[in-house]
Design a protein around this motif. Structure first.
Motif, PDB file in Angstrom:
ATOM      1  N   ALA A  18      31.241  38.389  35.704  1.00 14.73           N
ATOM      2  CA  ALA A  18      30.352  38.178  36.845  1.00 14.73           C
ATOM      3  C   ALA A  18      29.852  36.742  36.903  1.00 14.73           C
ATOM      4  O   ALA A  18      29.744  36.146  37.989  1.00 14.73           O
ATOM      5  CB  ALA A  18      29.170  39.140  36.775  1.00 14.73           C
ATOM      6  N   MET A  19      29.547  36.169  35.751  1.00 13.99           N
ATOM      7  CA  MET A  19      29.082  34.789  35.731  1.00 13.99           C
ATOM      8  C   MET A  19      30.207  33.830  36.125  1.00 13.99           C
ATOM      9  O   MET A  19      29.968  32.841  36.821  1.00 13.99           O
ATOM     10  CB  MET A  19      28.521  34.446  34.349  1.00 13.99           C
ATOM     11  N   LYS A  20      31.407  34.150  35.712  1.00 13.07           N
ATOM     12  CA  LYS A  20      32.546  33.326  36.127  1.00 13.07           C
ATOM     13  C   LYS A  20      32.747  33.401  37.633  1.00 13.07           C
ATOM     14  O   LYS A  20      33.002  32.383  38.300  1.00 13.07           O
ATOM     15  CB  LYS A  20      33.813  33.786  35.395  1.00 13.07           C
ATOM     16  N   ALA A  21      32.608  34.602  38.186  1.00 15.17           N
ATOM     17  CA  ALA A  21      32.772  34.772  39.632  1.00 15.17           C
ATOM     18  C   ALA A  21      31.693  34.028  40.406  1.00 15.17           C
ATOM     19  O   ALA A  21      31.913  33.597  41.543  1.00 15.17           O
ATOM     20  CB  ALA A  21      32.748  36.253  39.984  1.00 15.17           C
ATOM     21  N   ALA A  22      30.515  33.874  39.780  1.00  9.75           N
ATOM     22  CA  ALA A  22      29.411  33.168  40.440  1.00  9.75           C
ATOM     23  C   ALA A  22      29.508  31.654  40.266  1.00  9.75           C
ATOM     24  O   ALA A  22      28.668  30.919  40.811  1.00  9.75           O
ATOM     25  CB  ALA A  22      28.077  33.659  39.886  1.00  9.75           C
ATOM     26  N   ASP A  23      30.518  31.207  39.548  1.00  6.36           N
ATOM     27  CA  ASP A  23      30.638  29.779  39.222  1.00  6.36           C
ATOM     28  C   ASP A  23      31.282  29.017  40.373  1.00  6.36           C
ATOM     29  O   ASP A  23      32.406  28.522  40.281  1.00  6.36           O
ATOM     30  CB  ASP A  23      31.464  29.626  37.939  1.00  6.36           C
ATOM     31  N   ALA A  24      30.554  28.955  41.469  1.00  8.95           N
ATOM     32  CA  ALA A  24      30.982  28.226  42.656  1.00  8.95           C
ATOM     33  C   ALA A  24      29.742  27.667  43.328  1.00  8.95           C
ATOM     34  O   ALA A  24      28.635  28.207  43.153  1.00  8.95           O
ATOM     35  CB  ALA A  24      31.743  29.144  43.607  1.00  8.95           C
ATOM     36  N   PRO A  25      29.863  26.598  44.084  1.00 10.04           N
ATOM     37  CA  PRO A  25      28.687  26.019  44.727  1.00 10.04           C
ATOM     38  C   PRO A  25      27.977  27.030  45.628  1.00 10.04           C
ATOM     39  O   PRO A  25      28.615  27.807  46.344  1.00 10.04           O
ATOM     40  CB  PRO A  25      29.260  24.862  45.545  1.00 10.04           C
ATOM     41  N   ASP A  26      26.657  27.022  45.565  1.00 11.85           N
ATOM     42  CA  ASP A  26      25.846  27.891  46.408  1.00 11.85           C
ATOM     43  C   ASP A  26      24.451  27.284  46.476  1.00 11.85           C
ATOM     44  O   ASP A  26      24.152  26.292  45.807  1.00 11.85           O
ATOM     45  CB  ASP A  26      25.800  29.317  45.838  1.00 11.85           C
ATOM     46  N   SER A  27      23.584  27.904  47.215  1.00  8.56           N
ATOM     47  CA  SER A  27      22.221  27.398  47.342  1.00  8.56           C
ATOM     48  C   SER A  27      21.511  27.467  45.993  1.00  8.56           C
ATOM     49  O   SER A  27      21.764  28.388  45.194  1.00  8.56           O
ATOM     50  CB  SER A  27      21.450  28.220  48.372  1.00  8.56           C
ATOM     51  N   PRO A  28      20.602  26.529  45.728  1.00 12.01           N
ATOM     52  CA  PRO A  28      19.922  26.527  44.425  1.00 12.01           C
ATOM     53  C   PRO A  28      18.786  27.534  44.357  1.00 12.01           C
ATOM     54  O   PRO A  28      18.423  28.166  45.349  1.00 12.01           O
ATOM     55  CB  PRO A  28      19.383  25.094  44.337  1.00 12.01           C
ATOM     56  N   TYR A  29      18.245  27.662  43.147  1.00 10.71           N
ATOM     57  CA  TYR A  29      17.107  28.528  42.851  1.00 10.71           C
ATOM     58  C   TYR A  29      17.453  29.983  43.182  1.00 10.71           C
ATOM     59  O   TYR A  29      18.432  30.508  42.683  1.00 10.71           O
ATOM     60  CB  TYR A  29      15.857  28.016  43.565  1.00 10.71           C
ATOM     61  N   ASP A  30      16.690  30.655  44.028  1.00 10.73           N
ATOM     62  CA  ASP A  30      17.005  32.045  44.369  1.00 10.73           C
ATOM     63  C   ASP A  30      17.461  32.185  45.820  1.00 10.73           C
ATOM     64  O   ASP A  30      17.420  33.266  46.393  1.00 10.73           O
ATOM     65  CB  ASP A  30      15.808  32.958  44.093  1.00 10.73           C
ATOM     66  N   GLY A  31      17.932  31.079  46.383  1.00  7.20           N
ATOM     67  CA  GLY A  31      18.411  31.127  47.762  1.00  7.20           C
ATOM     68  C   GLY A  31      19.883  31.407  47.893  1.00  7.20           C
ATOM     69  O   GLY A  31      20.430  31.432  48.999  1.00  7.20           O
ATOM     70  N   ASP A  32      20.556  31.665  46.776  1.00 10.37           N
ATOM     71  CA  ASP A  32      21.997  31.902  46.787  1.00 10.37           C
ATOM     72  C   ASP A  32      22.317  33.310  47.280  1.00 10.37           C
ATOM     73  O   ASP A  32      21.458  34.207  47.302  1.00 10.37           O
ATOM     74  CB  ASP A  32      22.564  31.703  45.381  1.00 10.37           C
ATOM     75  N   ALA A  33      23.572  33.528  47.617  1.00 10.07           N
ATOM     76  CA  ALA A  33      24.005  34.812  48.164  1.00 10.07           C
ATOM     77  C   ALA A  33      23.864  35.944  47.152  1.00 10.07           C
ATOM     78  O   ALA A  33      23.589  37.090  47.524  1.00 10.07           O
ATOM     79  CB  ALA A  33      25.455  34.705  48.641  1.00 10.07           C
ATOM     80  N   VAL A  34      24.057  35.632  45.864  1.00  2.32           N
ATOM     81  CA  VAL A  34      23.977  36.675  44.838  1.00  2.32           C
ATOM     82  C   VAL A  34      22.536  37.136  44.674  1.00  2.32           C
ATOM     83  O   VAL A  34      22.236  38.336  44.657  1.00  2.32           O
ATOM     84  CB  VAL A  34      24.551  36.176  43.498  1.00  2.32           C
ATOM     85  N   SER A  35      21.617  36.205  44.542  1.00  2.00           N
ATOM     86  CA  SER A  35      20.205  36.566  44.396  1.00  2.00           C
ATOM     87  C   SER A  35      19.690  37.333  45.608  1.00  2.00           C
ATOM     88  O   SER A  35      18.833  38.213  45.475  1.00  2.00           O
ATOM     89  CB  SER A  35      19.351  35.307  44.190  1.00  2.00           C
ATOM     90  N   GLN A  36      20.226  37.002  46.779  1.00  3.80           N
ATOM     91  CA  GLN A  36      19.775  37.656  48.005  1.00  3.80           C
ATOM     92  C   GLN A  36      20.166  39.136  48.051  1.00  3.80           C
ATOM     93  O   GLN A  36      19.627  39.900  48.860  1.00  3.80           O
ATOM     94  CB  GLN A  36      20.343  36.931  49.225  1.00  3.80           C
ATOM     95  N   ARG A  37      21.073  39.545  47.204  1.00  5.83           N
ATOM     96  CA  ARG A  37      21.508  40.955  47.172  1.00  5.83           C
ATOM     97  C   ARG A  37      20.654  41.829  46.267  1.00  5.83           C
ATOM     98  O   ARG A  37      20.787  43.058  46.266  1.00  5.83           O
ATOM     99  CB  ARG A  37      22.967  41.030  46.717  1.00  5.83           C
ATOM    100  N   LEU A  38      19.775  41.223  45.484  1.00  3.83           N
ATOM    101  CA  LEU A  38      19.061  41.988  44.463  1.00  3.83           C
ATOM    102  C   LEU A  38      18.140  43.059  45.046  1.00  3.83           C
ATOM    103  O   LEU A  38      18.120  44.192  44.558  1.00  3.83           O
ATOM    104  CB  LEU A  38      18.251  41.044  43.566  1.00  3.83           C
ATOM    105  N   ASP A  39      17.373  42.707  46.050  1.00  5.58           N
ATOM    106  CA  ASP A  39      16.425  43.681  46.607  1.00  5.58           C
ATOM    107  C   ASP A  39      17.149  44.944  47.071  1.00  5.58           C
ATOM    108  O   ASP A  39      16.733  46.071  46.761  1.00  5.58           O
ATOM    109  CB  ASP A  39      15.658  43.074  47.781  1.00  5.58           C
ATOM    110  N   GLU A  40      18.233  44.766  47.798  1.00 10.64           N
ATOM    111  CA  GLU A  40      18.983  45.915  48.322  1.00 10.64           C
ATOM    112  C   GLU A  40      19.603  46.728  47.194  1.00 10.64           C
ATOM    113  O   GLU A  40      19.570  47.969  47.222  1.00 10.64           O
ATOM    114  CB  GLU A  40      20.070  45.428  49.278  1.00 10.64           C
ATOM    115  N   ALA A  41      20.162  46.048  46.198  1.00 13.66           N
ATOM    116  CA  ALA A  41      20.835  46.749  45.101  1.00 13.66           C
ATOM    117  C   ALA A  41      19.851  47.587  44.291  1.00 13.66           C
ATOM    118  O   ALA A  41      20.113  48.753  43.961  1.00 13.66           O
ATOM    119  CB  ALA A  41      21.547  45.744  44.196  1.00 13.66           C
ATOM    120  N   PHE A  42      18.699  47.018  43.960  1.00 13.71           N
ATOM    121  CA  PHE A  42      17.718  47.764  43.172  1.00 13.71           C
ATOM    122  C   PHE A  42      17.032  48.838  44.012  1.00 13.71           C
ATOM    123  O   PHE A  42      16.669  49.897  43.488  1.00 13.71           O
ATOM    124  CB  PHE A  42      16.690  46.809  42.562  1.00 13.71           C
TER     125      PHE A  42
END
Length: 331
Positions: A18-42
């Protein structure tokens, strides 16, 4: 053969992927696409709306959660054996800017409403005494015992009656869920905030603060930044959490660890100090007996003068658990 701590276990392979898959440019801090999925997933895991913040450690998760509901002049009721009291190096006082821990008793490091009332009822409602602002319970407890849903509900009712926040330290929340056999929602109950542990369960460097009172999350976001826990590449933490949720890896890992613990406990008999309801075993064991076990290549912590703590992990080989069980039976 390692039974020292589930913190010492290796990282689950899905985490690295998962960390390898996330190893691509994205928004910093918690503005990235992965972090944005957390609320829905939990929210899907718990069956109700929640807001989720990642942090790097369980200590930060506990203390940041509590800091959102406790003022510096207030107090947190917790068990005297709670991790926030015994093992967090004064971090609650640091993050809560001096708020006090109000210590209660209770069997197997669990609290009951009567234990909490014994602490808060004598407190006068005036400025000369620390007023309780929150209650913190641990699922599973420091002695590996799990709160049943009705037990959490009773504490939540008391918290609501007294206007107190309710926090759950879930460093081994997955193990409690696996033992209870119900849903994550059942194991958490009506708490306001949950520190959902992943590092002890196969994660590497990410824990989740799950806020069921989403307004508290708005406060905690600022406090997380001020505390130095807003990582610039937060997508790597978010990726770990999502990887563990995907396909219920978190629950499978916990069941494996619990199974190994039960294998060991099955032969312990009267040596058991507490019921085994997660992945920890506390055994009455003399210094000479502990040395005998260590001479057979078993690694674990002493627990006072006459006891040992044994912890099974997500990757504990069943063969190792069986060998330890045989060694304990032979003492």
């Amino acid at each position: 053969m390692q039974f020292l701590s589930d913190n010492a276990a290796s990282v689950h392979p899905v985490i690295w992927a998962a960390m390898k898959a996330a190893d691509a440019p994205d928004s910093p801090y918690d503005g990235d696409a992965v972090s944005q999925r957390l609320d829905e997933a939990f929210s899907a895991v718990f069956g109700r709306e929640c807001a989720v913040l990642w942090v790097a450690t369980g200590t930060a998760a506990n203390c940041l959660a509590l800091s959102a509901m406790v003022q510096p002049h207030g107090g947190v009721v917790c068990h005297r054996e709670a991790h926030i009291e015994m093992d967090e190096g004064g971090a609650p006082g640091f993050y809560l800017h001096g708020a006090k821990l109000l210590l209660a008793g209770g069997a197997s490091a669990k609290l009951a409403p009567s234990d909490i009332r014994a602490v808060i009822d004598p407190i006068r409602d005036d400025v000369h005494q620390v007023q309780p602002h929150a209650i913190s319970i641990t699922q599973a407890s420091e002695y590996g015992c799990s709160y049943r849903p009705d037990e959490v509900a009773a504490i939540a009712e008391l918290a609501k009656e007294r206007g107190l926040g309710l926090h759950m330290d879930g460093a081994r929340f997955a193990n409690a869920c696996a033992f209870l056999g119900g849903s994550a929602a059942d194991a958490a109950g009506p708490v306001d905030a949950l520190s959902f542990g992943f590092v002890k369960n196969g994660g590497m460097s990410a824990e989740a603060i799950v806020f069921f009172d989403t307004e508290l999350a708005d406060v905690a976001r600022y406090r997380r930044k001020r505390a130095g826990h807003l990582q610039s590449k937060g997508r790597y933490l978010a990726a770990q959490l999502l990887a563990m949720l995907d396909g219920d890896v978190w629950l499978h890992n916990a069941r494996t660890a619990n199974s190994a613990a039960l294998e060991i406990a099955s032969v312990a008999g009267e040596r058991l100090m507490h019921p085994v309801e997660a992945n920890e075993i506390f055994l009455r064991c003399t210094p000479a007996e502990r040395e005998t076990l260590r001479s057979q290549n078993f690694d674990f912590y002493d627990w006072g003068d006459d006891a040992a703590r044994l912890v099974a992990a997500w990757n504990t080989p069943q063969e190792h658990a069986m060998k330890l069980a045989q060694a304990i039976a032979a003492l």
